[in-house]
Structure formats: structure tokens, C-alpha cells
Design an enzyme around this catalytic site. Structure first.
Site, PDB file in Angstrom:
ATOM      1  N   CYS A 161       3.391   8.345   1.602  1.00 42.37           N
ATOM      2  CA  CYS A 161       3.984   7.490   2.575  1.00 42.37           C
ATOM      3  C   CYS A 161       4.073   6.019   1.830  1.00 42.37           C
ATOM      4  O   CYS A 161       3.306   5.565   1.329  1.00 42.37           O
ATOM      5  CB  CYS A 161       2.801   7.222   3.750  1.00 42.37           C
ATOM      6  SG  CYS A 161       3.387   5.980   4.916  1.00 42.37           S
ATOM      7  N   CYS A 174       5.684  -5.358  15.865  1.00 40.49           N
ATOM      8  CA  CYS A 174       5.542  -4.437  16.903  1.00 40.49           C
ATOM      9  C   CYS A 174       4.084  -4.696  17.590  1.00 40.49           C
ATOM     10  O   CYS A 174       3.120  -4.883  16.632  1.00 40.49           O
ATOM     11  CB  CYS A 174       5.693  -3.048  16.326  1.00 40.49           C
ATOM     12  SG  CYS A 174       7.537  -2.490  16.019  1.00 40.49           S
ATOM     13  N   CYS A 226      -1.184   5.736  10.068  1.00 38.28           N
ATOM     14  CA  CYS A 226      -0.244   4.934  10.540  1.00 38.28           C
ATOM     15  C   CYS A 226      -0.442   3.556  11.224  1.00 38.28           C
ATOM     16  O   CYS A 226      -1.472   3.539  12.074  1.00 38.28           O
ATOM     17  CB  CYS A 226       0.515   5.539  11.576  1.00 38.28           C
ATOM     18  SG  CYS A 226       1.156   7.345  11.048  1.00 38.28           S
ATOM     19  N   SER A 261      11.902   6.370   8.350  1.00 40.38           N
ATOM     20  CA  SER A 261      11.492   6.019   9.594  1.00 40.38           C
ATOM     21  C   SER A 261      11.770   4.537  10.078  1.00 40.38           C
ATOM     22  O   SER A 261      11.901   3.814   9.091  1.00 40.38           O
ATOM     23  CB  SER A 261      10.123   5.902   9.954  1.00 40.38           C
ATOM     24  OG  SER A 261       9.656   5.520  11.030  1.00 40.38           O
ATOM     25  N   GLU A 280       0.831  -1.034   0.201  1.00 41.33           N
ATOM     26  CA  GLU A 280      -0.119   0.062  -0.093  1.00 41.33           C
ATOM     27  C   GLU A 280       0.875   1.161  -0.004  1.00 41.33           C
ATOM     28  O   GLU A 280       2.040   1.425   0.717  1.00 41.33           O
ATOM     29  CB  GLU A 280      -0.830  -0.015   1.177  1.00 41.33           C
ATOM     30  CG  GLU A 280      -1.932  -1.156   1.157  1.00 41.33           C
ATOM     31  CD  GLU A 280      -2.889  -1.253   2.276  1.00 41.33           C
ATOM     32  OE1 GLU A 280      -4.269  -1.358   1.965  1.00 41.33           O
ATOM     33  OE2 GLU A 280      -2.609  -0.858   3.495  1.00 41.33           O
TER      34      GLU A 280
HETATM   35  N1  SAH Z   1       8.875   0.098  10.289  1.00 44.24           N
HETATM   36  C1  SAH Z   1       9.118   1.738  10.077  1.00 44.24           C
HETATM   37  C2  SAH Z   1       8.320   2.419   9.487  1.00 44.24           C
HETATM   38  C3  SAH Z   1       6.929   2.070   9.173  1.00 44.24           C
HETATM   39  S1  SAH Z   1       5.784   2.388  10.413  1.00 44.24           S
HETATM   40  C4  SAH Z   1       8.923   2.052  11.483  1.00 44.24           C
HETATM   41  O1  SAH Z   1       8.401   1.266  12.585  1.00 44.24           O
HETATM   42  O2  SAH Z   1       9.299   3.209  12.087  1.00 44.24           O
HETATM   43  C5  SAH Z   1       5.489   4.051  10.521  1.00 44.24           C
HETATM   44  C6  SAH Z   1       5.101   4.489  11.915  1.00 44.24           C
HETATM   45  O3  SAH Z   1       3.967   4.356  12.383  1.00 44.24           O
HETATM   46  C7  SAH Z   1       5.784   4.165  13.122  1.00 44.24           C
HETATM   47  O4  SAH Z   1       6.283   4.961  13.938  1.00 44.24           O
HETATM   48  C8  SAH Z   1       5.006   2.998  13.608  1.00 44.24           C
HETATM   49  O5  SAH Z   1       5.541   2.581  15.089  1.00 44.24           O
HETATM   50  C9  SAH Z   1       3.846   3.733  13.686  1.00 44.24           C
HETATM   51  N2  SAH Z   1       2.562   2.874  14.059  1.00 44.24           N
HETATM   52  C10 SAH Z   1       2.465   1.616  13.977  1.00 44.24           C
HETATM   53  N3  SAH Z   1       1.194   1.109  13.918  1.00 44.24           N
HETATM   54  C11 SAH Z   1       0.509   2.197  14.527  1.00 44.24           C
HETATM   55  C12 SAH Z   1      -0.646   2.452  14.910  1.00 44.24           C
HETATM   56  N4  SAH Z   1      -1.619   1.288  15.023  1.00 44.24           N
HETATM   57  N5  SAH Z   1      -1.110   3.355  15.353  1.00 44.24           N
HETATM   58  C13 SAH Z   1      -0.229   4.726  15.194  1.00 44.24           C
HETATM   59  N6  SAH Z   1       0.882   4.567  14.807  1.00 44.24           N
HETATM   60  C14 SAH Z   1       1.362   3.407  14.294  1.00 44.24           C
HETATM   61 FE1  SF4 Z   2       7.126  -2.333  13.568  1.00 43.28          FE
HETATM   62 FE2  SF4 Z   2       7.112  -0.599  11.828  1.00 43.28          FE
HETATM   63 FE3  SF4 Z   2       7.335  -3.339  11.161  1.00 43.28          FE
HETATM   64 FE4  SF4 Z   2       4.949  -1.883  11.904  1.00 43.28          FE
HETATM   65  S1  SF4 Z   2       6.168  -1.697   9.989  1.00 43.28           S
HETATM   66  S2  SF4 Z   2       5.892  -4.012  12.721  1.00 43.28           S
HETATM   67  S3  SF4 Z   2       5.932  -0.521  13.423  1.00 43.28           S
HETATM   68  S4  SF4 Z   2       8.715  -2.025  12.344  1.00 43.28           S
END
Ligand code: SAH
Ligand code: SF4
Length: 377
Positions: free
Chosen positions: A122, A133, A358, A216, A109
Site C-alpha cells: 500500500c 474525508c 485503511c 484508488s 507510511e
Molecule cells: N485518497 C485515495 C486513496 C487513499 S485512501 C482515496 O481516498 O481513494 C484508501 C481507502 O481507504 C479509501 O477507499 C478510503 O476511503 C479508505 N478509508 C479512509 N479512511 C478509512 C477508515 N478510517 N476506515 C476504513 N477505510 C478508510
Molecule cells: Fe479522503 Fe483518501 Fe485523502 Fe483520506 S487519503 S482524506 S480518504 S482522499
């Protein structure tokens, strides 16, 4: 966990269905070598580069300053291809989300978030994510592979197509910035992300300045220095917790690269200074990481780092098990951070109605059955 950045999971074909090769994603040097192999002068590669990345053309026939026989030769050997759109959605707030189908059937996406006189795209770096995460929907997706350079830059080209902006003067465009914040961990696919961003930043082509690009990371410490030295783009770090105990749980990569290590890497990130701060992303989870004491600890952690803080209200998804902090709580948290001298804007959730915000990204075709999803959550 722990797939190395060089891992090439199920590498897709870079050729089109009929065997012609895609010029998109080739570096300037590669393109020059291709032209040399055809017996063409180096300036032909430059012309092609401009047609592809400055003008956005997809047909060789449109390249009016190339002789007809050369256009025909090119057309027999190559294509100028973007991923295909499997599904497009537009939010009530103008945010657009494209579900893209890749050559091997995988999906990713891309989201465009317009503002008054600018806008960010994005961009995804992987199909899914190997990290897990706890609050992130992408992390529950089973299938993962790295995106190729063509699939990464292809997202930007497709957005320019869809927004109809190739011919617009730069000041009139609504796609002015790139945030590598879509699906995937960009520093686990560093080589391909770097190749794509070098194309994006090239002044004779797509021409997006490194100051308009933010990468990021959830904290892949060993790749941060290199990213800063080679790309020198803005860095955002997904912090989300101020103790190793909590961060181990929320961002499991912390068990490998704990807070002290991560913050050291931030302190020495090349190009970080008071004029160009590192953004610390902090997702606000009700009752989990959002107390005044957390805010004060955050301020202590960031001492000596040219930092700003981006507070992200948690975007819910089915089965996540978390709730968003109240607006009052977020404001109180932000005030403590701001009083300590750090800018601490709250990120307005955009495109929630189309699950484009996000952490909500996940390709439709790869949603887990509800039962498994609960097990993952
Ligand atoms: N993998 C990278 C970039 C993609 S995620 C990273 O983790 O930084 C982009 C941002 O969205 C990250 O800061 C992530 O922690 C945040 N994010 C992920 N899930 C989310 C959610 N459910 N609500 C708000 N932010 C979220
Ligand atoms: Fe964690 Fe970023 Fe991967 Fe989501 S996209 S699992 S926030 S590292």
C-alpha cells in the site's frame, strides 16, 4: 481543498546530502540522456536500469559488467537512494508498516499486507492529503506536499529490500501487487504517480504488470480518463455514499464532482470491461450509510458499470466520531449487493494493531494536538 495535480508544494531536493543526484525516479529516457552526457553508449543506460530496478543494487561497485573507471565516475556523480526508515512495525497478522523519512524531514507510511502466496504494498502518493474525508485519519494531517517520483518508486524498492525478494523468482514473492491506497490522493499528484508507475511497470526493470496495480481515487473526475489512457491500471473509486447529500459530507470532494459526474467518468474509464471491473470502495459506518435501502440504491447506481464492490469495515481512530457497522449488518448489506450480481467481498482489516489499516495512516511527527484533532473531526 482543490490543490491542482501540478502544484509542487515544497519540492524537496532530489540530490543526496553530499550533492550527488539520485538516479532513482529518473525515466528511462532521462537515464539515457545522463549516460549520453557522460559520453557513454545507450546500452549502458539499459545496464544501469537493470541493476537498479531488476536487481535492486544500491552500490555502483556491485555493477560487475561496467568497467571500473565508469563505476567510479558514476559514484562521484550519483546515488541510488531510497527513503530512510524512521520506524518499522510488524503486526501480529504479518502486516508490516514502515514510517519513512524523506530528505526534507517529512514522513510518509508504506504498508505491506502479505497473503498466502501473494501480497500487496500500500503506497503513499502525498505527505498527508488536502482532502478531508470525514472518516479518514490522513485527512486530519496539516502538512501536505506531493511526493516525487523517486519517493513513490522508492517505497516499492525499499519494500523489496526489506522483504529480501530481489533475487527470488516471481512466483515465490510476497510483494506481487501495488495499491495506491496509502496517504494522499494519487490523482492530485498525477504526474509524479504516473512517472513512478511507468518505472514500476517497465518489463526490463521492476516488471510489475499493470494488472497488478490498483489506483484508488476519491473521485478526481477530470484526471480519471487520462489515468486510464496512459497507465491503464485497475481503478478503485472511494464511493462510500449513494446520495449527494451524504457524500458531500463524507467525501467533501463530491461538492465539486458529484455522483452523476463521477459515475459517468467510471462508465467511460478506458479499459474497464467485464473482465476488468472497477472496484467501488464502500466504508461501512454504523447507522450512517449501511442500511438495506443504501445497499439497494448502490445497486441501482452501479447499473451499466462493470463493477465490483469492496466493503471496508470502518477502522476507528481517536476522535473520529464514527463506529464500525456490525458484522451482521455488513453481511446483510453485502448479500443485497451480491444478489444483484456484483461481487462484494468484505475487506478483512489488516494491521489494525499497528494502525496500518485503511484510513489509519498518519505520520507520527505530524499528529495534531488532541484539542485541534477534535476540532478537525
Ligand atoms: N485518497 C485515495 C486513496 C487513499 S485512501 C482515496 O481516498 O481513494 C484508501 C481507502 O481507504 C479509501 O477507499 C478510503 O476511503 C479508505 N478509508 C479512509 N479512511 C478509512 C477508515 N478510517 N476506515 C476504513 N477505510 C478508510
Ligand atoms: Fe479522503 Fe483518501 Fe485523502 Fe483520506 S487519503 S482524506 S480518504 S482522499
Amino acid at each position: 481543498m482543490g490543490i491542482h495535480s501540478h502544484a509542487n508544494l515544497f519540492a524537496p531536493p532530489t540530490t543526496s546530502a553530499d550533492g550527488r543526484r539520485n538516479l532513482v525516479g529518473m525515466s528511462k529516457e532521462m537515464l539515457a540522456r545522463e549516460m549520453a552526457a557522460l559520453g557513454e553508449k545507450p546500452f549502458r543506460a539499459k545496464q544501469l536500469w537493470r541493476w537498479i530496478y531488476k536487481n535492486g543494487v544500491t552500490e555502483f561497485a556491485a555493477m560487475t559488467d561496467l568497467a571500473k573507471p565508469l563505476r567510479d565516475t558514476l559514484d562521484k556523480a550519483y546515488v541510488i537512494e531510497r527513503p530512510t526508515i524512521a520506524h518499522a512495525q510488524e503486526s501480529a497478522d504479518g502486516t508490516r508498516k514502515w514510517l519513512l523519512r524523506l530528505a526534507d524531514g517529512h514522513e510518509v507510511e508504506t504498508v505491506h499486507i502479505p497473503e498466502d502466496d501473494r501480497g500487496a504494498l500500500c503506497v503513499s502518493s502525498q505527505v498527508g492529503c488536502t482532502l478531508t474525508c470525514r472518516f479518514c485519519h490522513t485527512g486530519t494531517q496539516r502538512l501536505v506536499r506531493n511526493l516525487e517520483p523517486a519517493e513513490i518508486i522508492g517505497q516499492a524498492m525499499l519494500a523489496r529490500d526489506q522483504l529480501g525478494e530481489w533475487a527470488l523468482p516471481h512466483e515465490d514473492r510476497l510483494f506481487t501487487n501495488i495499491v495506491m491506497m496509502g496517504m494522499g490522493e494519487p490523482l492530485y499528484n498525477y504526474e509524479n504517480v504516473a512517472a513512478a508507475l511507468k518505472i514500476v511497470m517497465d518489463g526490463e526493470g521492476f516488471s510489475l504488470s499493470r494488472r497488478r496495480i490498483t489506483l484508488s481515487t476519491s473521485g478526481v473526475v477530470p484526471m480519471m480518463q487520462r489515468c486510464g489512457e496512459e497507465l491503464n491500471v485497475n481503478l478503485a473509486v472511494s464511493l462510500h455514499a449513494v446520495t449527494d447529500e451524504l457524500r458531500d459530507e463524507l467525501v467533501p470532494l463530491n461538492r465539486k464532482y458529484p455522483l452523476a459526474m463521477l459515475l459517468d467518468a467510471c462508465r467511460s474509464y478506458p479499459g474497464a470491461n467485464n473482465a476488468r471491473r472497477i472496484t467501488f470502495e464502500y466504508v461501512m459506518l454504523k447507522g450512517v450509510n449501511d442500511s438495506d435501502a443504501d445497499a439497494r440504491a448502490l445497486v441501482r447506481l452501479l447499473r451499466d458499470i462493470p463493477a465490483k464492490v469492496n466493503l471496508i469495515p470502518f477502522n476507528p481512530w481517536p476522535g473520529s466520531g464514527y463506529e464500525t457497522s456490525s458484522k451482521r449488518r455488513i453481511d446483510a448489506f453485502g448479500a443485497i449487493v451480491m444478489d444483484a450480481g456484483y461481487s462484494s467481498p468484505v475487506r478483512t482489516p489488516r494491521g489494525r494493531d499497528i494502525a496500518a489499516a485503511c484510513g489509519q495512516l498518519k505520520s507520527e511527527s505530524q499528529r495534531l494536538p488532541a484539542r485541534e484533532r477534535l476540532a478537525v473531526a
